[in-house]
Design an enzyme around this catalytic site. Structure first.
Site, PDB file in Angstrom:
ATOM      1  N   ASN A   7       0.804   5.748   1.595  1.00  0.00           N
ATOM      2  CA  ASN A   7       1.662   4.925   2.451  1.00  0.00           C
ATOM      3  C   ASN A   7       0.737   4.214   3.426  1.00  0.00           C
ATOM      4  O   ASN A   7       0.144   4.843   4.305  1.00  0.00           O
ATOM      5  CB  ASN A   7       2.693   5.786   3.190  1.00  0.00           C
ATOM      6  CG  ASN A   7       3.586   4.957   4.113  1.00  0.00           C
ATOM      7  OD1 ASN A   7       3.109   4.044   4.785  1.00  0.00           O
ATOM      8  ND2 ASN A   7       4.867   5.272   4.148  1.00  0.00           N
ATOM      9  N   GLU A  34       5.156   1.155   1.824  1.00  0.00           N
ATOM     10  CA  GLU A  34       5.237   0.441   3.110  1.00  0.00           C
ATOM     11  C   GLU A  34       4.203  -0.672   3.194  1.00  0.00           C
ATOM     12  O   GLU A  34       3.472  -0.775   4.185  1.00  0.00           O
ATOM     13  CB  GLU A  34       5.119   1.402   4.298  1.00  0.00           C
ATOM     14  CG  GLU A  34       6.428   2.078   4.646  1.00  0.00           C
ATOM     15  CD  GLU A  34       6.491   2.525   6.104  1.00  0.00           C
ATOM     16  OE1 GLU A  34       6.031   3.636   6.398  1.00  0.00           O
ATOM     17  OE2 GLU A  34       7.002   1.769   6.941  1.00  0.00           O
ATOM     18  N   TYR A 106       9.374   5.240  -2.373  1.00  0.00           N
ATOM     19  CA  TYR A 106       9.376   5.321  -0.910  1.00  0.00           C
ATOM     20  C   TYR A 106      10.807   5.615  -0.471  1.00  0.00           C
ATOM     21  O   TYR A 106      11.630   4.721  -0.353  1.00  0.00           O
ATOM     22  CB  TYR A 106       8.854   4.011  -0.300  1.00  0.00           C
ATOM     23  CG  TYR A 106       8.963   3.958   1.202  1.00  0.00           C
ATOM     24  CD1 TYR A 106       8.499   5.004   1.985  1.00  0.00           C
ATOM     25  CD2 TYR A 106       9.540   2.868   1.845  1.00  0.00           C
ATOM     26  CE1 TYR A 106       8.610   4.969   3.354  1.00  0.00           C
ATOM     27  CE2 TYR A 106       9.650   2.818   3.219  1.00  0.00           C
ATOM     28  CZ  TYR A 106       9.185   3.870   3.966  1.00  0.00           C
ATOM     29  OH  TYR A 106       9.297   3.832   5.344  1.00  0.00           O
ATOM     30  N   ASP A 147       5.966   8.521  -0.918  1.00  0.00           N
ATOM     31  CA  ASP A 147       6.419   9.042   0.374  1.00  0.00           C
ATOM     32  C   ASP A 147       7.872   9.463   0.213  1.00  0.00           C
ATOM     33  O   ASP A 147       8.762   8.621   0.198  1.00  0.00           O
ATOM     34  CB  ASP A 147       6.262   7.957   1.444  1.00  0.00           C
ATOM     35  CG  ASP A 147       6.767   8.415   2.802  1.00  0.00           C
ATOM     36  OD1 ASP A 147       7.270   9.548   2.916  1.00  0.00           O
ATOM     37  OD2 ASP A 147       6.658   7.621   3.765  1.00  0.00           O
ATOM     38  N   ASN A 149       9.543  11.368   2.299  1.00  0.00           N
ATOM     39  CA  ASN A 149      10.202  11.600   3.594  1.00  0.00           C
ATOM     40  C   ASN A 149      11.012  12.893   3.596  1.00  0.00           C
ATOM     41  O   ASN A 149      12.109  12.968   4.164  1.00  0.00           O
ATOM     42  CB  ASN A 149      11.078  10.407   3.983  1.00  0.00           C
ATOM     43  CG  ASN A 149      10.326   9.374   4.814  1.00  0.00           C
ATOM     44  OD1 ASN A 149       9.598   9.725   5.754  1.00  0.00           O
ATOM     45  ND2 ASN A 149      10.464   8.108   4.473  1.00  0.00           N
ATOM     46  N   ASP A 247      -0.687   5.926   9.367  1.00  0.00           N
ATOM     47  CA  ASP A 247      -0.300   7.274   9.818  1.00  0.00           C
ATOM     48  C   ASP A 247      -0.226   8.263   8.649  1.00  0.00           C
ATOM     49  O   ASP A 247      -0.153   9.476   8.871  1.00  0.00           O
ATOM     50  CB  ASP A 247       0.993   7.259  10.655  1.00  0.00           C
ATOM     51  CG  ASP A 247       2.050   6.302  10.144  1.00  0.00           C
ATOM     52  OD1 ASP A 247       1.876   5.719   9.057  1.00  0.00           O
ATOM     53  OD2 ASP A 247       3.077   6.144  10.838  1.00  0.00           O
ATOM     54  N   HIS A 248      -0.284   7.749   7.414  1.00  0.00           N
ATOM     55  CA  HIS A 248      -0.380   8.601   6.224  1.00  0.00           C
ATOM     56  C   HIS A 248      -1.801   8.523   5.663  1.00  0.00           C
ATOM     57  O   HIS A 248      -2.470   7.495   5.804  1.00  0.00           O
ATOM     58  CB  HIS A 248       0.559   8.121   5.124  1.00  0.00           C
ATOM     59  CG  HIS A 248       2.016   8.148   5.462  1.00  0.00           C
ATOM     60  ND1 HIS A 248       2.906   9.012   4.863  1.00  0.00           N
ATOM     61  CD2 HIS A 248       2.752   7.403   6.325  1.00  0.00           C
ATOM     62  CE1 HIS A 248       4.127   8.792   5.335  1.00  0.00           C
ATOM     63  NE2 HIS A 248       4.069   7.824   6.229  1.00  0.00           N
TER      64      HIS A 248
END
Length: 255
Positions: A7, A34, A106, A147, A149, A247-248
Site C-alpha cells: 500500500n 492506494e 484494497y 490491504d 484492513n 504508512d505501510h
DNA sequence: ATGTCGGGCACAGCCCGA
C-alpha cells in the site's frame, strides 16, 4: 516466484521509492494499493523501462490499485464479480499469469461513513469470499493479497491502538477473514511465523513507528498448492524508516 | 481528542479519508 504487495499511499508521491525497491527486490509481481490517481496519471513508463508490464485500476483522489508484472498476463476483473455497487470504487484487480490467478485487493477501511460505510466493507468481503470459493471450486491456483484492513486476531494490533468498535477488529470483519481461511486459503505469514507479533502498518501520528504501535493488515492468502510451495514471507520494515515513507511496508512471498 | 499524511478545491487554508 516472488510476489510482493505494498500500500503505497499515493504513487505520485512515492514512485521513486517503488523504483528503488524494485531494483533491489526484483519481484515477479508487485501489487500496489492506494495509488490515489487516475489511470492516465500513473507513471507506467518508468516501470515499463524496468521490464515490467503494468495494469492500472485507478480513480480520482482515493483508492486505486495496480499490478506490475515481469510476465505476460490476462486481465480477469477490475471489479469483484458479485459486488453490486452504484458507484464502484477502484479496489480490485485480478489477472492470470504463469498459470496463477493473482488477486490484488484494497478493502474498504469501514470506519468512515457510519453504518453504511461499514456495510460496504462487509459487502466487499462477501464478494471476496464468493470469488475465492469460485476459484477454489475450479481448482484454480490463486493468491489474494493486499490491504485487507482487518487485524485477524488481537495479536495483530499493538495494545491500545484500536478500540473494540474499530472496523479493523470488529467480529464481522474478522469473521469474513476466517471464512476465507475456512474455504481452504492459507494465511501465508502465519504459515511461517505462527506466533510472532508482526506488523505491516504504522500510523503517521503519535510516533506509532517509533513506539512500534503497528497493525498487521496487509495479508497474502494462498490456495492449497501454492501454500505447499511457500518458501518465505518477508515484511520489509526498512521501508518505514526511509524519508517520506508510506504508512505501510511491502510484504513479500516466495514460492 | 490526539496527531500526520495525501488529494481536492482553488489558490489559502479547510475538509475528507486513513
Amino acid at each position: 516466484m516472488k510476489l510482493a504487495s505494498w500500500n503505497i499511499n499515493s504513487i505520485r508521491q512515492r514512485h521513486t521509492h517503488v523504483q528503488q525497491w524494485l531494483t533491489k527486490e526484483q519481484p515477479d509481481w508487485l501489487f500496489l494499493q492506494e495509488i490515489k490517481c487516475q489511470n492516465e496519471q500513473f507513471p507506467t513508463e518508468i516501470f515499463e523501462e524496468m521490464g515490467y508490464q503494468v495494469i492500472v485500476n485507478g480513480q480520482k483522489a482515493y483508492n486505486g490499485v495496480a499490478i506490475l508484472s515481469r510476465h505476460p498476463f490476462q486481465l480477469n476483473h477490475t471489479v469483484l464479480p458479485d459486488l453490486n455497487e452504484e458507484e464502484p470504487q477502484a479496489r480490485y484487480l485480478e489477472i492470470e499469469s504463469q498459470g496463477v490467478t493473482l488477486c490484488n485487493l484494497y478493502l474498504p477501511n469501514g470506519n468512515s461513513g457510519g453504518e453504511e460505510g461499514f456495510q460496504r466493507k462487509l459487502h466487499f468481503i462477501d464478494a471476496l469470499i464468493n470469488r475465492a470459493e469460485h476459484l477454489l471450486q475450479h481448482k484454480q491456483d490463486c493468491i489474494f493479497a493486499g490491504d485487507f484492513n482487518i487485524c485477524p486476531t488481537n495479536q495483530d494490533y499493538a495494545p491500545q491502538t484500536l478500540s473494540a468498535e474499530d472496523a479493523l477488529v470488529k467480529p464481522e470483519s474478522r469473521n469474513g477473514f476466517y471464512q476465507l481461511l475456512w474455504l481452504g486459503l492459507t494465511d501465508a505469514l502465519r504459515a511461517i511465523y505462527p506466533t510472532e507479533t508482526l506488523y505491516t502498518f504504522w500510523d503517521y501520528t503519535r510516533g506509532a513507528w517509533q513506539r512500534n504501535a503497528g497493525l498487521r493488515i496487509d495479508h497474502a492468502l494462498l490456495s492449497p498448492k501454492i501454500a505447499e510451495q511457500l518458501k518465505s514471507f518477508t515484511i520489509d520494515k526498512a521501508e518505514r524508516d526511509k524519508e517520506q515513507p508510506s504508512d505501510h511496508v511491502p510484504i513479500i512471498i516466495e514460492f
